[in-house]
Design a protein around this motif. Structure first.
Motif, PDB file in Angstrom:
ATOM      1  N   ARG A 681      37.404  92.357 149.465  1.00  0.00           N
ATOM      2  CA  ARG A 681      36.331  91.723 148.869  1.00  0.00           C
ATOM      3  C   ARG A 681      36.317  91.886 147.378  1.00  0.00           C
ATOM      4  O   ARG A 681      36.086  90.182 146.585  1.00  0.00           O
ATOM      5  CB  ARG A 681      34.762  91.555 149.179  1.00  0.00           C
ATOM      6  CG  ARG A 681      34.141  93.082 148.986  1.00  0.00           C
ATOM      7  CD  ARG A 681      33.180  93.058 150.018  1.00  0.00           C
ATOM      8  NE  ARG A 681      32.403  91.731 149.521  1.00  0.00           N
ATOM      9  CZ  ARG A 681      31.229  91.180 150.031  1.00  0.00           C
ATOM     10  NH1 ARG A 681      30.156  91.920 150.738  1.00  0.00           N
ATOM     11  NH2 ARG A 681      30.535  90.111 149.173  1.00  0.00           N
ATOM     12  N   HIS A 682      36.464  93.058 146.998  1.00  0.00           N
ATOM     13  CA  HIS A 682      36.610  93.009 145.286  1.00  0.00           C
ATOM     14  C   HIS A 682      37.604  94.215 144.784  1.00  0.00           C
ATOM     15  O   HIS A 682      37.446  95.089 145.651  1.00  0.00           O
ATOM     16  CB  HIS A 682      34.968  92.804 144.739  1.00  0.00           C
ATOM     17  CG  HIS A 682      34.908  92.597 143.107  1.00  0.00           C
ATOM     18  ND1 HIS A 682      35.295  93.480 142.209  1.00  0.00           N
ATOM     19  CD2 HIS A 682      34.645  91.413 142.373  1.00  0.00           C
ATOM     20  CE1 HIS A 682      35.384  93.074 141.080  1.00  0.00           C
ATOM     21  NE2 HIS A 682      34.665  91.836 141.027  1.00  0.00           N
ATOM     22  N   LEU A 683      37.913  94.527 143.930  1.00  0.00           N
ATOM     23  CA  LEU A 683      38.435  95.612 143.404  1.00  0.00           C
ATOM     24  C   LEU A 683      37.094  96.466 143.275  1.00  0.00           C
ATOM     25  O   LEU A 683      38.086  97.823 143.133  1.00  0.00           O
ATOM     26  CB  LEU A 683      39.180  95.149 142.465  1.00  0.00           C
ATOM     27  CG  LEU A 683      40.444  93.652 141.835  1.00  0.00           C
ATOM     28  CD1 LEU A 683      40.959  93.611 140.558  1.00  0.00           C
ATOM     29  CD2 LEU A 683      41.428  94.790 142.576  1.00  0.00           C
ATOM     30  N   ILE A 684      36.212  96.082 142.589  1.00  0.00           N
ATOM     31  CA  ILE A 684      35.340  97.808 142.976  1.00  0.00           C
ATOM     32  C   ILE A 684      35.371  98.386 144.061  1.00  0.00           C
ATOM     33  O   ILE A 684      35.387  99.683 144.187  1.00  0.00           O
ATOM     34  CB  ILE A 684      33.813  97.118 142.248  1.00  0.00           C
ATOM     35  CG1 ILE A 684      34.151  96.937 140.949  1.00  0.00           C
ATOM     36  CG2 ILE A 684      33.192  98.338 142.706  1.00  0.00           C
ATOM     37  CD1 ILE A 684      33.189  96.144 140.448  1.00  0.00           C
ATOM     38  N   VAL A 685      35.564  97.388 145.085  1.00  0.00           N
ATOM     39  CA  VAL A 685      35.711  98.273 146.760  1.00  0.00           C
ATOM     40  C   VAL A 685      36.252  98.918 146.845  1.00  0.00           C
ATOM     41  O   VAL A 685      36.231 100.349 147.418  1.00  0.00           O
ATOM     42  CB  VAL A 685      35.331  97.159 147.778  1.00  0.00           C
ATOM     43  CG1 VAL A 685      34.974  97.678 149.025  1.00  0.00           C
ATOM     44  CG2 VAL A 685      33.885  96.304 147.243  1.00  0.00           C
ATOM     45  N   ARG A 686      37.555  98.091 146.606  1.00  0.00           N
ATOM     46  CA  ARG A 686      38.843  99.262 146.718  1.00  0.00           C
ATOM     47  C   ARG A 686      38.879 100.145 145.801  1.00  0.00           C
ATOM     48  O   ARG A 686      39.629 101.134 146.100  1.00  0.00           O
ATOM     49  CB  ARG A 686      40.331  97.750 146.431  1.00  0.00           C
ATOM     50  CG  ARG A 686      41.137  97.965 146.769  1.00  0.00           C
ATOM     51  CD  ARG A 686      42.192  97.651 145.830  1.00  0.00           C
ATOM     52  NE  ARG A 686      42.304  98.319 144.747  1.00  0.00           N
ATOM     53  CZ  ARG A 686      43.534  97.688 143.623  1.00  0.00           C
ATOM     54  NH1 ARG A 686      44.412  96.361 144.418  1.00  0.00           N
ATOM     55  NH2 ARG A 686      43.450  98.282 142.542  1.00  0.00           N
ATOM     56  N   ASP A 687      38.899 100.302 144.259  1.00  0.00           N
ATOM     57  CA  ASP A 687      39.298 101.138 143.810  1.00  0.00           C
ATOM     58  C   ASP A 687      38.060 101.961 144.182  1.00  0.00           C
ATOM     59  O   ASP A 687      38.514 103.321 144.222  1.00  0.00           O
ATOM     60  CB  ASP A 687      39.512 100.603 142.265  1.00  0.00           C
ATOM     61  CG  ASP A 687      40.204 100.243 141.678  1.00  0.00           C
ATOM     62  OD1 ASP A 687      41.039  99.873 142.817  1.00  0.00           O
ATOM     63  OD2 ASP A 687      40.251  99.439 140.915  1.00  0.00           O
TER      64      ASP A 687
END
Length: 708
Positions: A681-687
């Motif tokens: 849902r967002h790169l912040i969550v993935r990273d």
């Protein structure tokens, strides 16, 4: 329709594309002028429907519109990232519950009525750039004559011209459109690309150069700092672009959004948001969404006030988000592995046809070779049971093992190859090389078989004075047919799979392609295998069989002309179904040919009883072997995906039913869908997931445990 006898200005007009009759209620008099829809108008109407269906569904999945959207506000960006005369743009999403207009109407009107052809939307991480891009797309579909097409720009290589890339992506993601027509619509400004995620590109300055040179009417989203760096690298801002920056969400709008759907008599959020630290931490749509999920009742959001800084609150929300959605540690581990895998690919997309890249090559090739070796040995043993010999080492088993090993090697090569379809000259060259190599290998197989052969081989050898060298011809032709068909299938592969729906109009061309391949390879293969007088008859049969199988494979893998956008599940099912159908048809054709050959060439031999000559057991066994070989050696994305999925499931890194888990994660809001790919849902969550659990070799991802 226009009535020439009516007073000036009186017209009966039907706009758009109408399927079916149009009925005039009153009497029709005078001349009627019928304007047939043009190919451009038909294509635009279809594309408009496809885009609306796709992104309306995704907006509902992300809860962007229900019950009311979060009010995002924007203002003109800083002078350093825009041209001096780009104008002033301030506005917000429409937010009132009784307002039925599209939420992003103000932004669409600025783009439609303003002097600029391009719009750049900036914001901090999580500010709602992708949200605004989706809402803009849906609003523009209703308010403009153009068709906006939202594309993730992260996978674009700037070496490819922007117009060409947009054309290719639209044709791939929205079947039913030709490249030529889409290119014309882009040039005319009838299609407006909405390019999301410039900040995920490594060479952003080159991208801005491409955008400027293209002259396309488009919308672009990017993080503010990364866009400023891109402008510096390019040397100047985009001269024809209006640039807006998304403002932080104010506390009143945060509270209004978080109270939606809650008991009207209680207000859990207003008091918490009086704390300026909490309000600052929740000033982006991403953090607001995470807080809404983490602090569903009975959780108490007042605990947010125990943190000292906004950064601590943001880390706390991201850290608690995954356990709040997936309490099961296994599911947390699966998503953690996916985060590592997606990050390793260098882009935001999880593409199922690239899952095999999460494994070393030997993890794919060794299981395939061993499986086909075992399968070939089993098939050979079945053949030996049907046609027994008097030797201790059965020739059928030897033939089957060697054949399975040979096809296993071909399957391993095809499975680990990332090449797209090559040109015609390369196709002929590769096929000829494969034919020669396989003929030599088949002859070696036969030679080894003759050393251990019994009654069956001696029976065939007695026919050599009157017929072709069947001990060499039969296995060589069988293996060659398999490789010819799989080569025809692999040549039709694109960089990614596509949906297929064979059309009768394409059958003739496909058979012609198969005939060309057969004519090119047939003489080489036959002359290499044979030095016999009856070459002409066998050449005719060989050419016909190869043309039929290769043409069938090419026809079955023709791209579909559909009226819906591509999704990961549809693409996966299509690639699987066409491969299984092609393999089954190939096995059926070969089984029939083997049965006919047994009656023609073995029917006069007195050493075989009628039960062997009339039985379908041997042809069915050979057909099953061919089907398996075609499927395994086709190089299909579904084969590599299946092998990788099974391997990862046995090592507990992913679930066995991966597609179902991904759909569930999409419904839960952990993943989002962009065309045929999933994204976190967002790169912040993935990273955040990838950085917490480095696991460099990812052979075993640790159990996901939230931080204290």
């Amino acid at each position: 329709m226009v009535d020439d006898r009516e007073p000036p200005g009186t017209h009966n007009v039907v706009s758009g594309v109408v399927h079916g009759p149009v009925i005039q209620a009153e009497t029709i008099t005078g001349g009627i002028h019928h304007h047939a829809p043009t190919p451009e108008s038909v294509a635009l109407s279809l594309l408009r429907t496809q885009v609306r269906d796709q992104w309306a569904t995704e907006a509902r999945s992300r809860d962007l519109l229900q019950p009311r959207p979060l009010r995002l506000r924007w203002h003109t960006a800083a002078d350093r990232v825009r041209s001096r005369d780009s104008g002033v743009i301030d506005g917000s999403l429409l937010h009132e519950p009784d307002d039925t207009r599209p939420a992003a109407q103000q932004l669409v009107e600025e783009m439609r009525d303003g002097p600029r052809n391009q719009l750049v939307v900036l914001g901090v991480p999580g500010a709602g750039k992708s949200t605004l891009a989706i809402l803009y797309t849906l609003a523009a579909l209703d308010l403009t004559a153009t068709v906006p097409v939202l594309l993730s720009i992260a996978g674009w290589n700037p070496d490819e011209p922007l117009r060409a890339w947009c054309t290719r992506r639209i044709v791939e993601d929205y079947p039913g459109h030709s490249r030529e027509l889409v290119a014309r619509l882009l040039s005319a400004g009838d299609i407006v690309p909405v390019l999301d995620g410039l900040d995920e590109m490594p060479s952003r300055g080159r991208v801005l150069d491409q955008v400027e040179r293209s002259g396309l009417r488009l919308v672009l989203t990017c993080r503010g700092d990364e866009y400023a760096q891109a402008v510096t690298a390019a040397g100047h801002p985009l001269p024809d672009a209006a640039v807006v920056d998304i403002r932080p969400v104010v506390a009143a709008d945060i509270a209004d959004f978080l109270r939606q759907g809650e008991d009207a008599e209680t207000d859990r959020w207003s008091t918490v948001l009086h704390d300026t630290t909490v309000a600052s931490a929740l000033s982006t749509p991403l953090m607001i969404s995470l807080a809404r999920r983490v602090y569903r009742r009975p959780a108490d959001p007042a605990t947010l006030r125990t943190h000292d800084t906004a950064e601590e609150i943001r880390d706390h929300l991201v850290d608690r988000y995954l356990p709040a959605v997936y309490p099961d540690p296994r599911e947390q581990r699966w998503l953690t592995f996916l985060a590592h895998h997606v990050k390793d690919q260098g882009g935001p997309d999880y593409e199922w046809w690239r899952l095999a890249r999460a494994l070393p090559r030997h993890a794919l090739t060794i299981p395939l070779v061993l499986a086909l070796l075992i399968f070939g040995t089993a098939i050979g043993a079945c053949v030996e049971a049907v046609m027994p010999t008097n030797r201790s080492v059965p020739p059928g088993t030897v033939f089957g093992a060697l054949g399975g090993l040979l096809i296993g090697v071909v399957a391993a090569i095809r499975t680990t190859s990332d090449r797209a379809g090559s040109g015609q000259r390369d196709a002929v060259r590769d096929t000829v090389a494969a034919a020669v190599a396989l003929v030599v290998a088949a002859a070696l197989m036969t030679g080894i078989g003759l050393l251990v052969a019994g009654k069956w081989t001696r029976m065939i050898l007695r026919n050599l004075e009157h017929d072709l060298p069947l001990p060499i011809l039969i296995p060589a032709v069988a293996v060659l047919l398999v490789v010819m068909l799989t080569h025809g299938l692999s040549r039709s592969r694109a960089p990614r799979p596509h949906r297929v729906r064979p059309a009768r109009s394409q059958l003739v061309n496909a058979l012609g392609s198969g005939l060309g391949a057969a004519v090119a390879v047939g003489p080489v293969a036959v002359v290499t295998m044979l030095a016999w007088p009856l070459v002409s008859g066998w050449l005719l049969v060989f050419t016909a069989v190869v043309a039929l199988l290769v043409g069938l494979g090419r026809w079955l893998t023709a791209p579909a002309a559909e009226d819906t956008a591509v999704t990961p599940a549809v693409l996966l099912r299509a690639d699987r179904d066409v491969l299984l159908f092609t393999g089954g048809m190939s096995g059926l054709v070969v089984a029939v040919l083997v049965w006919v050959g047994m009656r023609l060439f073995l029917g006069v031999n007195p050493e075989l009883d009628d039960s062997v000559r009339e039985s379908w057991t041997f042809p069915v066994i050979i057909g099953l072997f061919v089907t398996t070989c075609v499927i395994a050696a086709s190089g299909s994305a579904w084969v590599t995906y299946t092998v990788a999925r099974l391997h990862l499931a046995t090592t507990r890194r992913l679930p066995l039913r991966l597609s179902r888990f991904l759909r569930h994660a999409h419904r839960k809001g952990v993943l989002r869908q962009t065309g045929p790919a999933y994204q976190f849902r967002h790169l912040i969550v993935r990273d955040h997931l990838a950085e917490r659990y480095p696991a460099p070799n990812r052979r075993r991802v640790p159990e996901a445990q939230p931080r204290a």
